[in-house]
Motif scaffolding. Structure first.
Motif, PDB file in Angstrom:
ATOM      1  N   THR A 145       0.834  -1.206   0.000  1.00  0.00           N
ATOM      2  CA  THR A 145       0.000   0.000   0.000  1.00  0.00           C
ATOM      3  C   THR A 145       0.866   1.252   0.000  1.00  0.00           C
ATOM      4  O   THR A 145       0.620   2.191  -0.765  1.00  0.00           O
ATOM      5  CB  THR A 145      -0.942  -0.001   1.220  1.00  0.00           C
ATOM      6  OG1 THR A 145      -1.869  -1.085   1.076  1.00  0.00           O
ATOM      7  CG2 THR A 145      -1.700   1.312   1.340  1.00  0.00           C
ATOM      8  N   GLN A 199      -7.323  -6.739  -5.493  1.00  0.00           N
ATOM      9  CA  GLN A 199      -8.052  -6.142  -4.371  1.00  0.00           C
ATOM     10  C   GLN A 199      -7.315  -4.918  -3.834  1.00  0.00           C
ATOM     11  O   GLN A 199      -7.940  -3.902  -3.502  1.00  0.00           O
ATOM     12  CB  GLN A 199      -8.255  -7.170  -3.261  1.00  0.00           C
ATOM     13  CG  GLN A 199      -9.228  -8.259  -3.640  1.00  0.00           C
ATOM     14  CD  GLN A 199      -9.183  -9.454  -2.688  1.00  0.00           C
ATOM     15  OE1 GLN A 199      -8.421  -9.473  -1.720  1.00  0.00           O
ATOM     16  NE2 GLN A 199     -10.003 -10.455  -2.973  1.00  0.00           N
ATOM     17  N   ARG A 210      -9.006  -1.235  -3.930  1.00  0.00           N
ATOM     18  CA  ARG A 210      -9.144  -0.488  -2.670  1.00  0.00           C
ATOM     19  C   ARG A 210      -8.614   0.933  -2.787  1.00  0.00           C
ATOM     20  O   ARG A 210      -9.030   1.817  -2.054  1.00  0.00           O
ATOM     21  CB  ARG A 210      -8.362  -1.218  -1.562  1.00  0.00           C
ATOM     22  CG  ARG A 210      -9.186  -1.736  -0.450  1.00  0.00           C
ATOM     23  CD  ARG A 210      -8.430  -2.320   0.733  1.00  0.00           C
ATOM     24  NE  ARG A 210      -7.025  -2.543   0.672  1.00  0.00           N
ATOM     25  CZ  ARG A 210      -6.424  -3.702   0.419  1.00  0.00           C
ATOM     26  NH1 ARG A 210      -7.147  -4.777   0.152  1.00  0.00           N
ATOM     27  NH2 ARG A 210      -5.120  -3.803   0.414  1.00  0.00           N
ATOM     28  N   HIS A 211      -7.696   1.147  -3.700  1.00  0.00           N
ATOM     29  CA  HIS A 211      -7.074   2.457  -3.846  1.00  0.00           C
ATOM     30  C   HIS A 211      -7.496   3.165  -5.135  1.00  0.00           C
ATOM     31  O   HIS A 211      -6.749   3.971  -5.683  1.00  0.00           O
ATOM     32  CB  HIS A 211      -5.556   2.333  -3.720  1.00  0.00           C
ATOM     33  CG  HIS A 211      -5.169   1.914  -2.345  1.00  0.00           C
ATOM     34  ND1 HIS A 211      -5.256   2.757  -1.257  1.00  0.00           N
ATOM     35  CD2 HIS A 211      -4.782   0.711  -1.852  1.00  0.00           C
ATOM     36  CE1 HIS A 211      -4.911   2.100  -0.171  1.00  0.00           C
ATOM     37  NE2 HIS A 211      -4.622   0.858  -0.504  1.00  0.00           N
TER      38      HIS A 211
END
Length: 189
Positions: free
Chosen positions: A119, A150, A154-155
């Motif tokens: 991330t 995923q 998510r971002h």
């Protein structure tokens, strides 16, 4: 959506767990990065020469550079490291030729997963692409890698296209070629 300052002269520093750092990839890092690449992507690992060519283009943007590569380092014991050095536990690369930017590569050693390192590297690339005035950040991901898909979703990345049979399959396991999912995130500049 993620926060970053597109007007600053450098990409925002990512939030990393204590003991980890994200810094520019150096020529001395290439053996560790290449070893990790081969371990993580045995079917389609980049040859060392690809990393060398990419790093050669990672000159300052003011000198015409279109690439930026980073390594994430962490405590010894998580991956092989030289004496007195932190271990290379992840790496990422960005190409930016506005208005588009591309995630060239991103990887985290399995023993360092789950700590937010992927991330942090992805958010650094989002911020750096915006700082360099890109309006869209693109990437390719194997269709058989739901964990990475995923992370990207998510971002703010969305699936926009599929390249059929782009990646090699595993002949020993009898799997055919694997599709590449093209994903895009719009950037606010």
């Amino acid at each position: 959506m993620d926060e970053f300052d597109a007007t600053s002269s450098t990409a925002a520093d990512p939030v990393l767990p204590l003991g980890y750092s994200l810094r520019p990839l150096d020529w001395a890092d290439l053996p560790a990065v290449h070893a990790l690449e081969n371990r993580l992507f045995p079917l389609d690992a980049w040859p060392l020469s690809f990393f060398e060519e990419e790093l050669a283009q990672a000159v300052p943007e003011s000198d015409g550079g279109t690439r930026d590569y980073r390594v994430t380092t962490g405590p010894k014991g998580e991956a092989d490291a030289g004496e007195g050095a932190d271990a290379v536990v992840g790496y990422c690369g960005l190409m930016c030729v506005p208005p588009l930017a591309d995630v060239q590569t991103i990887a985290v050693a399995p023993e360092a997963e789950g700590r937010g390192l992927g991330t942090a590297m992805l958010l650094w690339m989002v911020a750096e692409a915006a700082r360099r005035r890109a309006t869209d950040l693109l990437l390719e991901v194997r269709a058989d890698n739901p964990r990475a898909q995923q992370l990207y979703a998510r971002h703010g990345f969305e699936h926009i296209h599929t390249r059929a049979g782009y990646y090699p399959g595993d002949a020993q396991q009898g799997t055919g070629r694997v599709d590449a999912l093209i994903m895009r995130r719009h950037l606010l500049v």
